[in-house]
Design an enzyme around this catalytic site. Sequence first.
Site, PDB file in Angstrom:
ATOM      1  CE  LYS A 125     -24.010  10.088  19.568  1.00 37.07           C
ATOM      2  NZ  LYS A 125     -24.861  11.261  19.273  1.00 37.07           N
ATOM      3  CG  ASP A 165     -22.655  13.061  21.968  1.00 40.38           C
ATOM      4  OD1 ASP A 165     -23.678  13.271  21.300  1.00 40.38           O
ATOM      5  OD2 ASP A 165     -22.706  12.773  23.182  1.00 40.38           O
TER       6      ASP A 165
HETATM    7  N1  GLU Z   1     -23.689  14.336  18.643  1.00 37.78           N
HETATM    8  C1  GLU Z   1     -24.645  15.159  17.952  1.00 37.78           C
HETATM    9  C2  GLU Z   1     -26.014  14.532  18.037  1.00 37.78           C
HETATM   10  O1  GLU Z   1     -26.336  13.956  19.052  1.00 37.78           O
HETATM   11  C3  GLU Z   1     -24.194  15.538  16.552  1.00 37.78           C
HETATM   12  C4  GLU Z   1     -23.923  14.402  15.623  1.00 37.78           C
HETATM   13  C5  GLU Z   1     -23.343  14.821  14.277  1.00 37.78           C
HETATM   14  O2  GLU Z   1     -23.210  15.996  13.997  1.00 37.78           O
HETATM   15  O3  GLU Z   1     -23.077  13.903  13.499  1.00 37.78           O
HETATM   16  O4  GLU Z   1     -26.843  14.608  17.166  1.00 37.78           O
END
Ligand code: GLU
Length: 445
Positions: A125, A165
């Site tokens: 993340k 995100d």
């Molecule tokens: N931000 C999204 C989540 O919380 C998607 C992450 C992604 O597709 O890598 O899962």
Amino acid sequence: MSYVSSVFERIKARNANETEFLQAVEEVFKSLEPVLERHPEYVEANLLERIAEPERQIIFRVPWVDAQGILQVNRGFRIQYNGALGPYKGGLRFHPSVYIGIIKFLGFEQIFKNALTGLPIGSGKGGSDFDPKGKSDAEVMRFCQSFMTELYRHIGPDVDVPAGDIGVGGREIGFLYGQYRRIKGVFENGVLTGKGLSYGGSLARTEATGYGLIYFVDEMLKQNHQTIQGKTIIISGSGNVATYACEKATALGAKVVAMSDSDGYIYDEKGIDLALIKQLKGVERKRIQAYLNTHPDAQYIEGLGNIWSLKCDIALPCATQNDITLEHAKTLVDNGIIAVGEGANMPCTNEAVRYLLEKNIRLAPAKAANAGGVATSALEMIQNSMRYSWTFEEVDSKLKNIMITIHANAAAASKEYGFGYNLVAGANIVGFKKVADAMMAQGDY
Ligand code: GLU
């Protein structure tokens, strides 16, 4: 003191100021006591402490020049949390509230979410305290280019694959990929997901988190011989997740009567005009209050929180963390709610989760219910490796199967470990066991 409590005490002492991170850890650890009782080998390998500590945390300077010619400096983050199942995978959040505690909570949640999808993705993340609100396209581009100028050396299609995100959508992913390609000199589009269709994005990725949430909630209701059809729904947020949750819920015959942004919410008892929300929020980047310009009979209420005082059958918090507190949960229950589906990450406080479960409200936890986004990102990675793309229907049907399977697995694990039908515990257990077994097999690093 039990093993779980003593590990949690050490984590608390070490990360004292990171409240969101501690909240996320506490919630997962609560579900794991019976698992650790049955698997002493996990305790021997000190798996809890290992899983809570990120493999790697990168913090970097992001300098950029704003429209007035002033040099601004933001802070960038990428946490490569757990790589036992596959390349680190997870979104980037651009929001002024971002600090290490937010990225760590999100990365920690992502471990279990990604494991639940059944696809080969580890957890990562990242993001920045940059605020895209009110910035021009050119400013956002310069920021993204500067962000990637540092990030590129840490990522790659088999290393770490960021996506969007909060505050990071198709526009930002495009700017980020452009800079990556320019620096690396290769067309390596599997390095990011959530891309535009013209350079390797997947059909149905934009819709996936919201659609997946509704597939999951519908599946959960079916256990009670109910469906989403005919239900009145409140959705907080009006970004990507909220928009497509509204679209799918409406398509399945539900009525969404309220949506919000960070200033306030719209209540439209006739049902939200989603085409207008898409135009206002997605295209024009305006405040949701502008809904009233063409729908004067709707109501706009300023401020947050009150949205949960509206009467509804189903609440879908799709905005941000800690959106539903204990007080909100009590009001929702008093108003006769039957289900809550978490579209955002950790949108209910731990106290709210406990209360809703106590009152036998069906609760679809974020790790399971919003996993459709990252699952479809993994499908995008597969298509990029094949240099081939599936149709919308193909991706959507894979997504639906994934959501139904996640539900079935979480329900089965919850039952197996004595929690009854508790998807919060079940999702934590399934995700944990999958990653724990992969970590055990790979030794003690
Ligand atoms: N931000 C999204 C989540 O919380 C998607 C992450 C992604 O597709 O890598 O899962």
